[in-house]
Design an enzyme around this catalytic site. Structure first.
Site, PDB file in Angstrom:
ATOM      1  N   HIS A   1      -3.710  -4.749   7.333  1.00 12.75           N
ATOM      2  CA  HIS A   1      -4.375  -3.225   8.671  1.00 12.75           C
ATOM      3  C   HIS A   1      -3.024  -3.491   9.493  1.00 12.75           C
ATOM      4  O   HIS A   1      -3.923  -5.038  10.516  1.00 12.75           O
ATOM      5  CB  HIS A   1      -6.156  -3.749   9.429  1.00 12.75           C
TER       6      HIS A   1
ATOM      7  N   ARG B   1     -10.044   7.729  -1.354  1.00 13.20           N
ATOM      8  CA  ARG B   1     -11.110   8.135  -0.288  1.00 13.20           C
ATOM      9  C   ARG B   1     -11.836   9.092  -0.665  1.00 13.20           C
ATOM     10  O   ARG B   1     -11.330  10.530  -1.717  1.00 13.20           O
ATOM     11  CB  ARG B   1      -9.261   8.738   1.181  1.00 13.20           C
TER      12      ARG B   1
ATOM     13  N   HIS C   1       1.370   1.039   6.248  1.00 15.42           N
ATOM     14  CA  HIS C   1       2.498   1.643   7.050  1.00 15.42           C
ATOM     15  C   HIS C   1       4.159   1.527   7.452  1.00 15.42           C
ATOM     16  O   HIS C   1       5.222   1.935   7.113  1.00 15.42           O
ATOM     17  CB  HIS C   1       1.470   2.319   8.243  1.00 15.42           C
TER      18      HIS C   1
ATOM     19  N   ARG D   1      -7.570  12.382   1.082  1.00 20.92           N
ATOM     20  CA  ARG D   1      -6.238  13.624   1.879  1.00 20.92           C
ATOM     21  C   ARG D   1      -4.912  12.590   1.647  1.00 20.92           C
ATOM     22  O   ARG D   1      -4.358  13.651   1.593  1.00 20.92           O
ATOM     23  CB  ARG D   1      -6.353  12.783   3.097  1.00 20.92           C
TER      24      ARG D   1
ATOM     25  N   THR E   1      -7.799   4.167   8.678  1.00 19.57           N
ATOM     26  CA  THR E   1      -9.383   3.059   7.916  1.00 19.57           C
ATOM     27  C   THR E   1      -9.482   2.443   9.963  1.00 19.57           C
ATOM     28  O   THR E   1      -8.464   1.702  10.382  1.00 19.57           O
ATOM     29  CB  THR E   1      -9.126   2.135   7.271  1.00 19.57           C
TER      30      THR E   1
ATOM     31  N   HIS F   1       0.470   6.655   1.954  1.00 21.72           N
ATOM     32  CA  HIS F   1       1.529   6.988   2.842  1.00 21.72           C
ATOM     33  C   HIS F   1       2.273   7.664   2.013  1.00 21.72           C
ATOM     34  O   HIS F   1       3.670   8.779   2.385  1.00 21.72           O
ATOM     35  CB  HIS F   1       2.731   6.616   4.437  1.00 21.72           C
TER      36      HIS F   1
ATOM     37  N   GLU G   1      -8.973   0.775  -3.499  1.00 24.75           N
ATOM     38  CA  GLU G   1      -9.656   0.119  -2.072  1.00 24.75           C
ATOM     39  C   GLU G   1     -10.114   2.065  -1.691  1.00 24.75           C
ATOM     40  O   GLU G   1     -10.023   2.816  -2.284  1.00 24.75           O
ATOM     41  CB  GLU G   1      -8.493   0.768  -0.716  1.00 24.75           C
TER      42      GLU G   1
ATOM     43  N   HIS H   1      -5.736   3.723  -1.515  1.00 25.90           N
ATOM     44  CA  HIS H   1      -7.073   4.041  -1.506  1.00 25.90           C
ATOM     45  C   HIS H   1      -7.401   5.046  -1.881  1.00 25.90           C
ATOM     46  O   HIS H   1      -6.850   6.499  -1.672  1.00 25.90           O
ATOM     47  CB  HIS H   1      -7.052   3.827   0.361  1.00 25.90           C
TER      48      HIS H   1
ATOM     49  N   ASN I   1       0.567  -1.210   0.275  1.00 24.22           N
ATOM     50  CA  ASN I   1       0.167  -0.005   0.379  1.00 24.22           C
ATOM     51  C   ASN I   1       1.367   1.233  -0.206  1.00 24.22           C
ATOM     52  O   ASN I   1       1.931   1.159   0.793  1.00 24.22           O
ATOM     53  CB  ASN I   1      -1.045   0.407   0.581  1.00 24.22           C
TER      54      ASN I   1
ATOM     55  N   GLU J   1     -11.415  -9.376   2.662  1.00 26.16           N
ATOM     56  CA  GLU J   1      -9.651  -9.349   3.576  1.00 26.16           C
ATOM     57  C   GLU J   1     -10.504  -9.084   4.886  1.00 26.16           C
ATOM     58  O   GLU J   1     -10.908  -7.857   5.322  1.00 26.16           O
ATOM     59  CB  GLU J   1      -9.179  -7.994   2.689  1.00 26.16           C
TER      60      GLU J   1
END
Length: 238
Positions: free
Chosen positions: A191, A45, A214, A49, A101, A10, A70, A43, A7, A151
């Site tokens: 996650h 959103r 992350h 953001r 999330t 970030h 996502e 993702h 992912n 998931e």
């Protein structure tokens, strides 16, 4: 052997902190591929953001590995997904006030809405996954939507493992994983997974893909993104 989806949200978070054009998450996706990523997760959103529409478009057009977008069940992001057609779409919950999330999608409380979104994405030729807590009722409702993958939200396990043994939370993941395997659809998880807690989850029977962001991006600041992905891929693959 579990696949690793990286992912890159970030990377875009850092860019948006100054509203500049660097670092570019598209470049990060390429480096993640070179490090051995089996897929790229991002993702989009509703509040934009971090990941922007431009990022999604270029990434789907350029990366060589599958893309996992996502998104919430909101009209605007569903329309973008159906237009750009990522390899997979994962439906997730969103709250504007959350940092990231928090928790799985509530399918029980909005099954018709989720099922409609699943059908719409599938009609566009997109594989659909649902991001769910390891709750038997939520999983049962998710299966009823016709999604091709689930998931599991590993947040409770990740938080517990940071403080000590997380046997109860891991047992919940194993029970949920069996429920998904028995239904004959793909089993994914993600996650809060880190280099320290990922291996037991990767070894759950039938685990197809882990989506991790992350922890990889945090290590990349120190060792570079290619190396950070290689390190995680080694743990996931063992």
């Amino acid at each position: 052997m579990s696949r690793l989806g990286v992912n890159i949200d970030h990377v875009a978070t850092v860019r948006e902190a100054r509203k500049t054009n660097e670092p570019d998450p598209v470049w990060a996706a390429t480096l993640a591929e070179l490090g051995g990523a089996d897929g790229i997760t991002l993702h989009l959103r509703e509040d934009r953001r971090h990941i922007q529409d431009r990022d999604v478009r270029i990434m789907i057009e350029t990366v060589a590995v599958p893309t996992n977008l996502e998104l919430a069940t909101a009209e605007d992001v569903l329309a973008i997904a159906c237009e750009l057609r990522p390899s997979q779409a994962t439906l997730v919950p969103e709250r504007r006030e959350e940092v990231t999330t928090e928790g799985g999608l509530d399918v029980v409380g909005q099954q018709d809405k989720v099922a409609a979104a699943v059908g719409r994405l599938q009609d566009a030729g997109i594989v659909v996954s649902l991001f769910l807590d390891p709750d038997p009722q939520q999983i049962e409702a998710g299966l009823a939507t016709g999604a091709q993958a689930i998931e599991l939200h590993t947040g409770a396990y990740a938080h517990a493992s940071a403080k000590g043994p997380a046997s109860d939370q891991f047992a919940e993941l194993e029970r949920a994983a069996k429920q998904i395997r028995d239904a004959g659809i793909l089993l994914n998880a993600g996650h809060g997974l880190t280099y320290r807690n990922v291996r037991p989850v990767a070894q759950i029977e039938g685990m197809y893909e882990l989506n991790i962001g992350h922890s990889i991006i945090a290590r990349a600041i120190m060792v570079g993104l290619e190396q950070a992905v290689r390190d995680m891929k080694r743990l996931v693959s063992q």
